[in-house]
Design an enzyme around this catalytic site. Structure first.
Site, PDB file in Angstrom:
ATOM      1  N   ASP A 104       0.818  -1.205   0.000  1.00 15.79           N
ATOM      2  CA  ASP A 104       0.000   0.000   0.000  1.00 15.79           C
ATOM      3  C   ASP A 104       0.854   1.260   0.000  1.00 15.79           C
ATOM      4  O   ASP A 104       0.619   2.186  -0.744  1.00 15.79           O
ATOM      5  CB  ASP A 104      -0.978  -0.007   1.197  1.00 15.79           C
ATOM      6  CG  ASP A 104      -0.298  -0.326   2.530  1.00 15.79           C
ATOM      7  OD1 ASP A 104       0.942  -0.518   2.565  1.00 15.79           O
ATOM      8  OD2 ASP A 104      -1.006  -0.402   3.552  1.00 15.79           O
ATOM      9  N   ASP A 115       7.204   3.772   3.170  1.00 13.09           N
ATOM     10  CA  ASP A 115       7.416   4.803   4.186  1.00 13.09           C
ATOM     11  C   ASP A 115       8.907   4.846   4.544  1.00 13.09           C
ATOM     12  O   ASP A 115       9.698   5.430   3.817  1.00 13.09           O
ATOM     13  CB  ASP A 115       6.521   4.450   5.376  1.00 13.09           C
ATOM     14  CG  ASP A 115       6.500   5.508   6.457  1.00 13.09           C
ATOM     15  OD1 ASP A 115       6.680   6.689   6.139  1.00 13.09           O
ATOM     16  OD2 ASP A 115       6.293   5.162   7.641  1.00 13.09           O
ATOM     17  N   PHE A 164       0.237  10.737   8.291  1.00  9.96           N
ATOM     18  CA  PHE A 164      -0.316   9.398   8.477  1.00  9.96           C
ATOM     19  C   PHE A 164      -1.675   9.343   7.780  1.00  9.96           C
ATOM     20  O   PHE A 164      -2.584  10.104   8.101  1.00  9.96           O
ATOM     21  CB  PHE A 164      -0.451   9.052   9.964  1.00  9.96           C
ATOM     22  CG  PHE A 164      -0.885   7.630  10.160  1.00  9.96           C
ATOM     23  CD1 PHE A 164       0.033   6.594  10.125  1.00  9.96           C
ATOM     24  CD2 PHE A 164      -2.230   7.318  10.355  1.00  9.96           C
ATOM     25  CE1 PHE A 164      -0.375   5.266  10.271  1.00  9.96           C
ATOM     26  CE2 PHE A 164      -2.646   6.000  10.508  1.00  9.96           C
ATOM     27  CZ  PHE A 164      -1.718   4.979  10.469  1.00  9.96           C
ATOM     28  N   ARG A 189     -10.146   0.953   6.424  1.00 13.09           N
ATOM     29  CA  ARG A 189      -9.610   0.321   5.210  1.00 13.09           C
ATOM     30  C   ARG A 189     -10.617   0.414   4.063  1.00 13.09           C
ATOM     31  O   ARG A 189     -10.234   0.394   2.897  1.00 13.09           O
ATOM     32  CB  ARG A 189      -9.306  -1.159   5.468  1.00 13.09           C
ATOM     33  CG  ARG A 189      -8.149  -1.408   6.424  1.00 13.09           C
ATOM     34  CD  ARG A 189      -7.681  -2.841   6.304  1.00 13.09           C
ATOM     35  NE  ARG A 189      -6.916  -3.306   7.447  1.00 13.09           N
ATOM     36  CZ  ARG A 189      -5.600  -3.185   7.578  1.00 13.09           C
ATOM     37  NH1 ARG A 189      -4.900  -2.567   6.649  1.00 13.09           N
ATOM     38  NH2 ARG A 189      -4.980  -3.655   8.643  1.00 13.09           N
TER      39      ARG A 189
HETATM   40  P1  5GP Z   1       7.880   0.969   6.055  1.00 17.54           P
HETATM   41  O1  5GP Z   1       8.482  -0.341   6.408  1.00 17.54           O
HETATM   42  O2  5GP Z   1       8.163   1.425   4.635  1.00 17.54           O
HETATM   43  O3  5GP Z   1       8.181   2.028   7.056  1.00 17.54           O
HETATM   44  O4  5GP Z   1       6.339   0.809   6.266  1.00 17.54           O
HETATM   45  C1  5GP Z   1       5.487   0.283   5.388  1.00 17.54           C
HETATM   46  C2  5GP Z   1       4.213  -0.121   6.111  1.00 17.54           C
HETATM   47  O5  5GP Z   1       3.899   0.769   7.188  1.00 17.54           O
HETATM   48  C3  5GP Z   1       3.048  -0.017   5.161  1.00 17.54           C
HETATM   49  O6  5GP Z   1       2.868  -1.239   4.498  1.00 17.54           O
HETATM   50  C4  5GP Z   1       1.901   0.320   6.088  1.00 17.54           C
HETATM   51  O7  5GP Z   1       1.354  -0.884   6.601  1.00 17.54           O
HETATM   52  C5  5GP Z   1       2.521   1.087   7.224  1.00 17.54           C
HETATM   53  N1  5GP Z   1       2.385   2.553   7.031  1.00 17.54           N
HETATM   54  C6  5GP Z   1       3.362   3.430   6.710  1.00 17.54           C
HETATM   55  N2  5GP Z   1       2.865   4.679   6.598  1.00 17.54           N
HETATM   56  C7  5GP Z   1       1.544   4.572   6.832  1.00 17.54           C
HETATM   57  C8  5GP Z   1       0.465   5.529   6.831  1.00 17.54           C
HETATM   58  O8  5GP Z   1       0.597   6.728   6.589  1.00 17.54           O
HETATM   59  N3  5GP Z   1      -0.776   5.034   7.128  1.00 17.54           N
HETATM   60  C9  5GP Z   1      -1.004   3.721   7.403  1.00 17.54           C
HETATM   61  N4  5GP Z   1      -2.256   3.362   7.667  1.00 17.54           N
HETATM   62  N5  5GP Z   1      -0.015   2.794   7.394  1.00 17.54           N
HETATM   63  C10 5GP Z   1       1.235   3.227   7.119  1.00 17.54           C
HETATM   64 MG    MG Z   2      -1.606  -0.897   9.378  1.00 16.74          MG
HETATM   65 MG    MG Z   3       1.643  -2.711   5.315  1.00 21.23          MG
END
Ligand code: 5GP
Ligand code: MG
Ligand code: MG
Length: 192
Positions: A108, A111, A160, A173
């Site tokens: 999705d 980050d 977020f 969701r």
């Molecule tokens: P990363 O490992 O790149 O930091 O995080 C990826 C995961 O963190 C995404 O698959 C998601 O589940 C969660 N995540 C990161 N940013 C957001 C956000 O702004 N909103 C939500 N709901 N989940 C996020």
């Molecule tokens: Mg989540």
């Molecule tokens: Mg995720």
């Protein structure tokens, strides 16, 4: 005359909408075309990172004309919360064999990059023909490990977000758009 316009009740919890339902639909069509251009008529083994990528994957797959196999994996890194709790862990692994296959990972949102860096590393060890990633959203400014996705729906600011698969404490969701929650709704209950 009563209006026939239906607004999702959770819209009322949003402070701003960052990506509308219409833009998501339009962008997914283009992503499908970009993906087909990249892979030609090759078969693609799509691996969706659930739960977040469920809605995006369902819509994107219908925009990809290639032959496709689908598998899902589950990662834990966030809990009920707007902040990471550290190292992502693989909770539910692959059932399909990916040896010599073209793997397209779908998530999705990109980050910090930790999740996709870890998953691509795990998949690469299984000797796939190739590994590429497609994310609906990219928060470029938040990267903690270097990672770029080959296919990106939208770049968004460091906020977020919820909706279209993305949750806050497992809720929102099912919103058809992507938005930012009102600040008073971002104060979560105690961590479980
Ligand atoms: P990363 O490992 O790149 O930091 O995080 C990826 C995961 O963190 C995404 O698959 C998601 O589940 C969660 N995540 C990161 N940013 C957001 C956000 O702004 N909103 C939500 N709901 N989940 C996020
Ligand atoms: Mg989540
Ligand atoms: Mg995720």
């Amino acid at each position: 005359m009563a209006s026939s316009l239906k607004i999702h009740p959770a819209h009322a919890d949003l402070e701003t909408i960052l990506v509308t339902e219409t833009s998501i639909k339009r962008r997914i069509k283009k992503l499908g075309a970009e993906i087909q251009q990249t892979y030609g008529d090759e078969e693609i083994t799509v691996i969706a990172i659930i739960n977040g990528a469920i809605l995006f994957t369902a819509d994107l797959l219908r925009a990809i004309p290639n032959p496709v196999r689908l598998d899902c994996i589950r990662i834990s890194s966030y809990r009920n919360e707007t902040k990471s709790i550290g190292k992502p862990k693989l909770l539910h692994s692959l059932t399909l064999d990916v040896t010599n296959r073209h793997v397209l990972l779908i998530d999705d949102i990109l980050d910090t990059g930790k999740t996709l860096a870890m998953v691509t590393n795990v998949i690469s060890k299984l000797n796939p023909a190739s590994v590429k990633t497609c994310v609906l959203l990219d928060k470029k400014g938040r990267r903690e490990v270097p990672f770029d996705a080959e296919f990106v729906g939208f770049e968004i600011p460091d906020k977020f977000v919820v909706g279209y698969g993305l949750d806050f404490a497992e809720r929102y969701r099912n919103l058809p758009c992507i938005g930012v929650l009102k600040p008073d709704l971002q104060n979560p209950p105690e961590w479980a």
